[in-house]
Design a protein around this motif. Structure first.
Motif, PDB file in Angstrom:
ATOM      1  N   ILE A  12       0.816  -1.218   0.000  1.00  0.00           N
ATOM      2  CA  ILE A  12       0.000   0.000   0.000  1.00  0.00           C
ATOM      3  C   ILE A  12       0.848   1.266   0.000  1.00  0.00           C
ATOM      4  O   ILE A  12       0.564   2.209  -0.747  1.00  0.00           O
ATOM      5  CB  ILE A  12      -0.958  -0.004   1.220  1.00  0.00           C
ATOM      6  CG1 ILE A  12      -2.006  -1.105   1.067  1.00  0.00           C
ATOM      7  CG2 ILE A  12      -1.620   1.358   1.402  1.00  0.00           C
ATOM      8  CD1 ILE A  12      -2.797  -1.381   2.344  1.00  0.00           C
ATOM      9  N   VAL A  13       1.884   1.325   0.825  1.00  0.00           N
ATOM     10  CA  VAL A  13       2.651   2.563   0.974  1.00  0.00           C
ATOM     11  C   VAL A  13       3.268   3.022  -0.345  1.00  0.00           C
ATOM     12  O   VAL A  13       3.147   4.203  -0.694  1.00  0.00           O
ATOM     13  CB  VAL A  13       3.684   2.450   2.115  1.00  0.00           C
ATOM     14  CG1 VAL A  13       4.648   3.631   2.103  1.00  0.00           C
ATOM     15  CG2 VAL A  13       2.962   2.367   3.456  1.00  0.00           C
ATOM     16  N   PRO A  14       3.904   2.154  -1.115  1.00  0.00           N
ATOM     17  CA  PRO A  14       4.422   2.638  -2.401  1.00  0.00           C
ATOM     18  C   PRO A  14       3.313   3.170  -3.321  1.00  0.00           C
ATOM     19  O   PRO A  14       3.543   4.115  -4.088  1.00  0.00           O
ATOM     20  CB  PRO A  14       5.099   1.405  -3.007  1.00  0.00           C
ATOM     21  CG  PRO A  14       5.466   0.569  -1.828  1.00  0.00           C
ATOM     22  CD  PRO A  14       4.354   0.780  -0.836  1.00  0.00           C
ATOM     23  N   LEU A  15       2.131   2.604  -3.245  1.00  0.00           N
ATOM     24  CA  LEU A  15       1.018   3.111  -4.050  1.00  0.00           C
ATOM     25  C   LEU A  15       0.576   4.490  -3.569  1.00  0.00           C
ATOM     26  O   LEU A  15       0.263   5.373  -4.385  1.00  0.00           O
ATOM     27  CB  LEU A  15      -0.151   2.130  -4.036  1.00  0.00           C
ATOM     28  CG  LEU A  15       0.110   0.780  -4.691  1.00  0.00           C
ATOM     29  CD1 LEU A  15      -1.067  -0.159  -4.454  1.00  0.00           C
ATOM     30  CD2 LEU A  15       0.400   0.933  -6.165  1.00  0.00           C
ATOM     31  N   LEU A  16       0.562   4.693  -2.264  1.00  0.00           N
ATOM     32  CA  LEU A  16       0.233   6.017  -1.725  1.00  0.00           C
ATOM     33  C   LEU A  16       1.278   7.043  -2.135  1.00  0.00           C
ATOM     34  O   LEU A  16       0.937   8.185  -2.477  1.00  0.00           O
ATOM     35  CB  LEU A  16       0.121   5.961  -0.196  1.00  0.00           C
ATOM     36  CG  LEU A  16      -1.040   5.156   0.365  1.00  0.00           C
ATOM     37  CD1 LEU A  16      -0.908   5.034   1.879  1.00  0.00           C
ATOM     38  CD2 LEU A  16      -2.375   5.768  -0.019  1.00  0.00           C
ATOM     39  N   GLU A  34       3.156   6.890  -4.819  1.00  0.00           N
ATOM     40  CA  GLU A  34       2.950   7.156  -6.244  1.00  0.00           C
ATOM     41  C   GLU A  34       1.756   8.073  -6.452  1.00  0.00           C
ATOM     42  O   GLU A  34       1.808   9.018  -7.244  1.00  0.00           O
ATOM     43  CB  GLU A  34       2.746   5.849  -7.016  1.00  0.00           C
ATOM     44  CG  GLU A  34       2.543   6.082  -8.504  1.00  0.00           C
ATOM     45  CD  GLU A  34       2.340   4.800  -9.302  1.00  0.00           C
ATOM     46  OE1 GLU A  34       2.190   4.913 -10.532  1.00  0.00           O
ATOM     47  OE2 GLU A  34       2.315   3.695  -8.713  1.00  0.00           O
ATOM     48  N   ARG A  35       0.665   7.829  -5.733  1.00  0.00           N
ATOM     49  CA  ARG A  35      -0.518   8.686  -5.847  1.00  0.00           C
ATOM     50  C   ARG A  35      -0.160  10.129  -5.504  1.00  0.00           C
ATOM     51  O   ARG A  35      -0.614  11.066  -6.145  1.00  0.00           O
ATOM     52  CB  ARG A  35      -1.631   8.156  -4.928  1.00  0.00           C
ATOM     53  CG  ARG A  35      -2.987   8.788  -5.180  1.00  0.00           C
ATOM     54  CD  ARG A  35      -4.021   8.207  -4.223  1.00  0.00           C
ATOM     55  NE  ARG A  35      -5.387   8.417  -4.644  1.00  0.00           N
ATOM     56  CZ  ARG A  35      -6.033   9.576  -4.531  1.00  0.00           C
ATOM     57  NH1 ARG A  35      -5.419  10.627  -4.030  1.00  0.00           N
ATOM     58  NH2 ARG A  35      -7.283   9.679  -4.940  1.00  0.00           N
ATOM     59  N   ALA A  36       0.672  10.302  -4.478  1.00  0.00           N
ATOM     60  CA  ALA A  36       1.092  11.643  -4.070  1.00  0.00           C
ATOM     61  C   ALA A  36       1.861  12.366  -5.169  1.00  0.00           C
ATOM     62  O   ALA A  36       1.765  13.592  -5.277  1.00  0.00           O
ATOM     63  CB  ALA A  36       1.922  11.571  -2.793  1.00  0.00           C
ATOM     64  N   THR A  37       2.591  11.624  -5.989  1.00  0.00           N
ATOM     65  CA  THR A  37       3.326  12.284  -7.078  1.00  0.00           C
ATOM     66  C   THR A  37       2.361  12.888  -8.094  1.00  0.00           C
ATOM     67  O   THR A  37       2.635  13.944  -8.660  1.00  0.00           O
ATOM     68  CB  THR A  37       4.310  11.336  -7.792  1.00  0.00           C
ATOM     69  OG1 THR A  37       3.599  10.303  -8.486  1.00  0.00           O
ATOM     70  CG2 THR A  37       5.314  10.735  -6.816  1.00  0.00           C
ATOM     71  N   TYR A  38       1.229  12.231  -8.313  1.00  0.00           N
ATOM     72  CA  TYR A  38       0.232  12.767  -9.233  1.00  0.00           C
ATOM     73  C   TYR A  38      -0.494  13.964  -8.636  1.00  0.00           C
ATOM     74  O   TYR A  38      -0.798  14.932  -9.333  1.00  0.00           O
ATOM     75  CB  TYR A  38      -0.750  11.677  -9.667  1.00  0.00           C
ATOM     76  CG  TYR A  38      -0.073  10.654 -10.538  1.00  0.00           C
ATOM     77  CD1 TYR A  38       0.213  10.930 -11.874  1.00  0.00           C
ATOM     78  CD2 TYR A  38       0.322   9.429 -10.028  1.00  0.00           C
ATOM     79  CE1 TYR A  38       0.867  10.001 -12.672  1.00  0.00           C
ATOM     80  CE2 TYR A  38       0.965   8.492 -10.815  1.00  0.00           C
ATOM     81  CZ  TYR A  38       1.243   8.787 -12.139  1.00  0.00           C
ATOM     82  OH  TYR A  38       1.893   7.871 -12.915  1.00  0.00           O
TER      83      TYR A  38
END
Length: 115
Positions: free
Chosen positions: A31-35, A37-41
């Motif tokens: 989950i954390v790497p996905l969060l 990545e989402r933050a970069t967008y």
């Protein structure tokens, strides 16, 4: 997806808190790497949006929440729980986006002024 990241137990198979904690830690590693990545967008959105009033986009929030509820239902989860999680997450991302937007448009101090 979860089987691909070395799941040892389903939730129903967990018999000890160590079992539960192992699985939660395993999921957090996904989950954390996905969060992140989402933050970069979200950060990129702060650079793209031309006006601060566009940071808070209520129709988009409702669209995201409805999609999350539908994903939860399809996955056999609790749509209400997922909605609460998503609303909290989106609020935090919006705060970050707003702060980034403000920093982007803030006047920069003159490096040569000596102030």
């Amino acid at each position: 997806m979860t089987d691909a990241v070395n799941r040892r137990h389903t939730a129903a198979e967990c018999r000890t808190m160590d079992d539960v904690r192992f699985e939660i830690d395993r999921l957090d590693r996904v989950i954390v790497p996905l969060l992140v990545e989402r933050a970069t967008y979200v950060a990129q959105a702060a650079h793209i949006k031309p006006r601060r009033d566009l940071v808070l986009d209520r129709p988009r929030i409702e669209d995201v929440v409805e999609k999350a509820r539908a994903h939860a239902a399809r996955a056999g989860g609790d749509p209400d729980l997922v909605e609460h999680i998503y609303r909290a997450m989106v609020d935090i991302y919006i705060s970050d986006e707003d702060a980034r937007f403000v920093r982007r448009v803030a006047p920069q101090p003159d490096a040569g002024s000596g102030d």
